[in-house]
Design an enzyme around this catalytic site. Structure first.
Site, PDB file in Angstrom:
ATOM      1  N   LYS A 194       0.837  -1.201   0.000  1.00 29.71           N
ATOM      2  CA  LYS A 194       0.000   0.000   0.000  1.00 29.71           C
ATOM      3  C   LYS A 194       0.870   1.248   0.000  1.00 29.71           C
ATOM      4  O   LYS A 194       1.501   1.576   1.004  1.00 29.71           O
ATOM      5  CB  LYS A 194      -0.950   0.057   1.198  1.00 29.71           C
ATOM      6  CG  LYS A 194      -2.045   1.085   0.897  1.00 29.71           C
ATOM      7  CD  LYS A 194      -2.677   1.744   2.078  1.00 29.71           C
ATOM      8  CE  LYS A 194      -1.888   2.826   2.733  1.00 29.71           C
ATOM      9  NZ  LYS A 194      -1.781   4.091   1.972  1.00 29.71           N
ATOM     10  N   GLU A 268       9.530   0.710  10.761  1.00 30.86           N
ATOM     11  CA  GLU A 268      10.543   1.761  10.529  1.00 30.86           C
ATOM     12  C   GLU A 268       9.834   3.081  10.754  1.00 30.86           C
ATOM     13  O   GLU A 268       9.006   3.474   9.949  1.00 30.86           O
ATOM     14  CB  GLU A 268      11.064   1.711   9.089  1.00 30.86           C
ATOM     15  CG  GLU A 268      11.684   0.404   8.668  1.00 30.86           C
ATOM     16  CD  GLU A 268      13.122   0.269   9.116  1.00 30.86           C
ATOM     17  OE1 GLU A 268      13.639   1.198   9.770  1.00 30.86           O
ATOM     18  OE2 GLU A 268      13.711  -0.779   8.837  1.00 30.86           O
ATOM     19  N   CYS A 302      13.386  10.495   7.359  1.00 29.69           N
ATOM     20  CA  CYS A 302      13.273  10.038   8.747  1.00 29.69           C
ATOM     21  C   CYS A 302      14.618  10.127   9.471  1.00 29.69           C
ATOM     22  O   CYS A 302      14.663  10.342  10.675  1.00 29.69           O
ATOM     23  CB  CYS A 302      12.753   8.619   8.767  1.00 29.69           C
ATOM     24  SG  CYS A 302      13.641   7.579   7.600  1.00 29.69           S
ATOM     25  N   GLU A 399       9.694  15.445  15.741  1.00 27.61           N
ATOM     26  CA  GLU A 399      10.132  15.357  14.355  1.00 27.61           C
ATOM     27  C   GLU A 399       9.403  16.417  13.536  1.00 27.61           C
ATOM     28  O   GLU A 399       8.180  16.461  13.536  1.00 27.61           O
ATOM     29  CB  GLU A 399       9.792  13.958  13.839  1.00 27.61           C
ATOM     30  CG  GLU A 399      10.308  13.693  12.461  1.00 27.61           C
ATOM     31  CD  GLU A 399       9.963  12.281  11.995  1.00 27.61           C
ATOM     32  OE1 GLU A 399       8.830  11.847  12.199  1.00 27.61           O
ATOM     33  OE2 GLU A 399      10.858  11.638  11.420  1.00 27.61           O
TER      34      GLU A 399
HETATM   35  P1  NAD Z   1       1.970   8.022   8.274  1.00 25.35           P
HETATM   36  O1  NAD Z   1       2.282   7.100   9.389  1.00 25.35           O
HETATM   37  O2  NAD Z   1       0.828   8.942   8.421  1.00 25.35           O
HETATM   38  O3  NAD Z   1       1.685   7.204   6.937  1.00 25.35           O
HETATM   39  C1  NAD Z   1       2.520   6.168   6.473  1.00 25.35           C
HETATM   40  C2  NAD Z   1       1.679   5.161   5.717  1.00 25.35           C
HETATM   41  O4  NAD Z   1       0.764   4.540   6.606  1.00 25.35           O
HETATM   42  C3  NAD Z   1       0.840   5.759   4.592  1.00 25.35           C
HETATM   43  O5  NAD Z   1       0.802   4.845   3.516  1.00 25.35           O
HETATM   44  C4  NAD Z   1      -0.537   5.885   5.235  1.00 25.35           C
HETATM   45  O6  NAD Z   1      -1.590   5.865   4.321  1.00 25.35           O
HETATM   46  C5  NAD Z   1      -0.559   4.654   6.116  1.00 25.35           C
HETATM   47  N1  NAD Z   1      -1.459   4.753   7.273  1.00 25.35           N
HETATM   48  C6  NAD Z   1      -1.889   5.861   7.921  1.00 25.35           C
HETATM   49  N2  NAD Z   1      -2.681   5.530   8.952  1.00 25.35           N
HETATM   50  C7  NAD Z   1      -2.756   4.178   8.961  1.00 25.35           C
HETATM   51  C8  NAD Z   1      -3.415   3.230   9.805  1.00 25.35           C
HETATM   52  N3  NAD Z   1      -4.155   3.616  10.838  1.00 25.35           N
HETATM   53  N4  NAD Z   1      -3.258   1.915   9.534  1.00 25.35           N
HETATM   54  C9  NAD Z   1      -2.490   1.513   8.500  1.00 25.35           C
HETATM   55  N5  NAD Z   1      -1.852   2.351   7.676  1.00 25.35           N
HETATM   56  C10 NAD Z   1      -1.976   3.680   7.903  1.00 25.35           C
HETATM   57  O7  NAD Z   1       3.296   8.776   7.986  1.00 25.35           O
HETATM   58  P2  NAD Z   1       3.575   9.873   6.890  1.00 25.35           P
HETATM   59  O8  NAD Z   1       3.244  11.203   7.433  1.00 25.35           O
HETATM   60  O9  NAD Z   1       2.949   9.482   5.606  1.00 25.35           O
HETATM   61  O10 NAD Z   1       5.162   9.689   6.722  1.00 25.35           O
HETATM   62  C11 NAD Z   1       6.087  10.395   7.476  1.00 25.35           C
HETATM   63  C12 NAD Z   1       6.610   9.561   8.628  1.00 25.35           C
HETATM   64  O11 NAD Z   1       7.270   8.386   8.168  1.00 25.35           O
HETATM   65  C13 NAD Z   1       7.641  10.300   9.433  1.00 25.35           C
HETATM   66  O12 NAD Z   1       7.356  10.177  10.806  1.00 25.35           O
HETATM   67  C14 NAD Z   1       8.951   9.588   9.097  1.00 25.35           C
HETATM   68  O13 NAD Z   1       9.947   9.655  10.045  1.00 25.35           O
HETATM   69  C15 NAD Z   1       8.506   8.217   8.838  1.00 25.35           C
HETATM   70  N6  NAD Z   1       9.461   7.518   7.979  1.00 25.35           N
HETATM   71  C16 NAD Z   1      10.291   6.581   8.541  1.00 25.35           C
HETATM   72  C17 NAD Z   1      11.222   5.907   7.746  1.00 25.35           C
HETATM   73  C18 NAD Z   1      12.139   4.881   8.343  1.00 25.35           C
HETATM   74  O14 NAD Z   1      12.738   4.124   7.584  1.00 25.35           O
HETATM   75  N7  NAD Z   1      12.288   4.786   9.638  1.00 25.35           N
HETATM   76  C19 NAD Z   1      11.286   6.174   6.392  1.00 25.35           C
HETATM   77  C20 NAD Z   1      10.439   7.127   5.851  1.00 25.35           C
HETATM   78  C21 NAD Z   1       9.518   7.791   6.665  1.00 25.35           C
END
Ligand code: NAD
Ligand code: MN
Length: 489
Positions: A194, A268, A302, A399
């Site tokens: 997804k 992650e 991240c 963050e």
């Molecule tokens: P997010 O958690 O809102 O979304 C990430 C993904 O999860 C999206 O595809 C979203 O649609 C999905 N999602 C949202 N709510 C969900 C739920 N309740 N159940 C299942 N899936 C759900 O994060 P974001 O704002 O899209 O991304 C930014 C974040 O990602 C930052 O906090 C960043 O640090 C983190 N990040 C971490 C890494 C790593 O490798 N550690 C890499 C990239 C980004």
């Protein structure tokens, strides 16, 4: 007058002429479907949502919104492919498909880079020179392991887990897809992916590449949509392994749902990395690393070096150099090859950055921003740093996920690693010093999954990546990334 100031004062005269990457050769279909069972299928929900270009606010296309039923048919398709084809196929045959996918990605890398830039807002310089080469490299690397799993884990009998549900964020759309799909397939698992709702375009282009590579149907399925689609995947009873990259908040929620089930989980999550700058470091080189560490991909990273700890003796020099350097960063059209800083991925993300920066000012930090002009349309934030930050400020703990650096000072190495570690996150860190012994000391004390020394934000498929504490658990990349997709008895 130094060249840099002349360039600023003389305006356009010292700017490069625009050099936009051609985007007209790459047609974007007005509507995108789901990828299930090797075919593009309409969503049972009947619903679509727009994906926009955050640099122009133009609608690029409509993306299908998968509901529970769509997710269920994707999981069923992955299960069939797992049982009938993929788990039975010899590793050397699976490897051939992965090599083929890697080569097609290389062939189409310019198109993929342009689409990534248009849909997500990152600069073409990065999508073309960083993201796409790494995407292909991950497929090549894991292709090489597919027929050598027994050598990867000597004395073990590595077996696939089954169907993997994979949920990814918007900051590295294709690269996160590659990190997840390549090791899963190499080990004989099948996948339901997804993508993030603002950046589904390149994932759907990847679906066409899977078709071109004649990957057996159902081995990879892609369901687009927002949080509800992700939640349907997390809750589906027939998933053996969940891999999530995203925010710590959502990661915690997923961990609660998965607890007590047999699903394996890797997370992650977020980060708030410390970049630690010692007095004996080569300062100009370090400044470049600090700049790359925080302003790369608009800070949508991240592992971004979002907290800078400067040793007191060089503080004023460093601040002066940082102030000069951010003035020279070009902010604007991400498709222009000269642009350093592209668009913020979405309006909510821009609001989050603004709100956190304002909190820093309200709590007493001093703001330094580039005086560059910003385009009138689209979502933009100029390169920014905050000084006078103390550990109690929100900008030192939360963050920001934007081009905003929080600067603090320290006196001794002990103070540096204690303050760097004094935070719920532990994804990455950086150390800048001329002394090798100091690097080893710091690396052993820093509680972070990755520590870069005299460099920053360098990635390689052979190197594991992942966090401590609230930055998650499990590793992606390298042998560790392979182990996350195998039963090892
Ligand atoms: P997010 O958690 O809102 O979304 C990430 C993904 O999860 C999206 O595809 C979203 O649609 C999905 N999602 C949202 N709510 C969900 C739920 N309740 N159940 C299942 N899936 C759900 O994060 P974001 O704002 O899209 O991304 C930014 C974040 O990602 C930052 O906090 C960043 O640090 C983190 N990040 C971490 C890494 C790593 O490798 N550690 C890499 C990239 C980004
Ligand atoms: Mn978009």
């Amino acid at each position: 007058m130094p060249l840099r100031e002349r360039r600023l004062n003389f305006g356009d005269k010292w700017n490069y002429a625009p050099a936009p990457e051609d985007s007209k050769n790459y047609a974007i279909a007005p509507q995108h479907e789901l990828f299930i069972g090797g075919k593009l299928v309409k969503p049972k929900s009947g619903k679509y949502f727009p994906s926009i270009n955050p640099a122009t606010e133009e609608k690029l296309t409509e993306i299908a919104a998968a509901n529970e039923k769509d997710v269920d048919s994707a999981v069923k398709s992955a299960r069939r492919a797992y049982e009938k084809v993929w788990s039975k196929m010899p590793g050397r045959e699976r490897g051939k498909y992965l090599y083929r996918i890697a080569r097609i990605i290389q062939e189409k890398s310019r198109e993929l880079a342009v689409l990534e830039t248009m849909d997500g807002g990152k600069t073409i310089k990065e999508s073309r020179d960083v993201d796409l080469p790494l995407v292909a490299a991950h497929f090549f690397y894991y292709a090489g392991w597919a027929d050598k799993l027994k050598y990867a884990f000597p004395g073990k009998n590595p077996q696939p887990l089954g169907v993997a549900g994979q949920i990814i964020p918007w900051n590295f759309p294709l690269l996160m897809a590659a990190w997840k799909i390549a090791p899963a397939l190499a080990c004989g698992n099948t996948v339901v992916l997804k993508p993030a709702e603002t950046t589904s375009l390149t994932a759907m282009r990847l679906a066409q590449i899977f078709q071109e590579a004649e990957l057996p149907e159902g081995v990879v399925n892609i369901v687009t949509g927002a949080a509800e689609t992700g939640a349907a995947l997390v809750n589906h009873p027939d998933i053996n392994k969940l891999a999530f990259t995203g925010s710590t908040e959502v990661g915690k929620r997923i961990a609660q749902v998965v607890a007590g089930t047999k699903k394996k989980l890797t997370l992650e999550l977020g980060g708030k990395a410390a970049n630690i700058l010692f007095e004996d470091a080569p300062i100009d080189q370090a400044i470049e690393g600090v700049i790359a560490g925080i302003y790369f991909n608009q800070g949508h990273v991240c592992c971004a070096g979002s907290r800078l700890f400067v040793q007191e003796g060089i503080y004023s020099t460093v601040i002066k150099k940082l102030r000069d350097r951010i003035q020279t960063l070009r902010v604007g059209n991400p498709l222009d090859k000269n642009t350093d800083i592209g668009a913020i991925n979405s309006k909510p993300q821009l609001q989050k950055i603004r709100e956190l920066v304002q909190s820093g000012v309200d709590e007493g930090a001093q703001l330094t921003q580039s005086s560059c002009s910003l385009p009138s349309k689209g979502y933009w934030f100029p390169p920014t740093f905050l000084t006078g930050v103390t550990h109690s400020h929100r900008v030192a703990n939360e963050e920001i996920f934007g081009p905003v650096l929080s600067v603090m000072t320290f006196r001794t190495p002990e103070e540096a690693f204690e303050r760097a570690n004094n935070i719920p996150y532990g994804l990455s860190a950086g150390v800048w010093t001329d002394k090798g012994s100091k690097i080893f000391k710091m690396v052993n004390k820093l509680r972070a999954g990755v520590v870069w020394a005299n460099t920053y934000n360098k990635f390689d498929p052979t190197s594991p990546f992942g966090g401590y504490k609230e930055s998650g658990f499990g590793r992606e990349g390298g042998l560790q990334g392979l182990a996350a997709y195998c039963k090892l008895d």
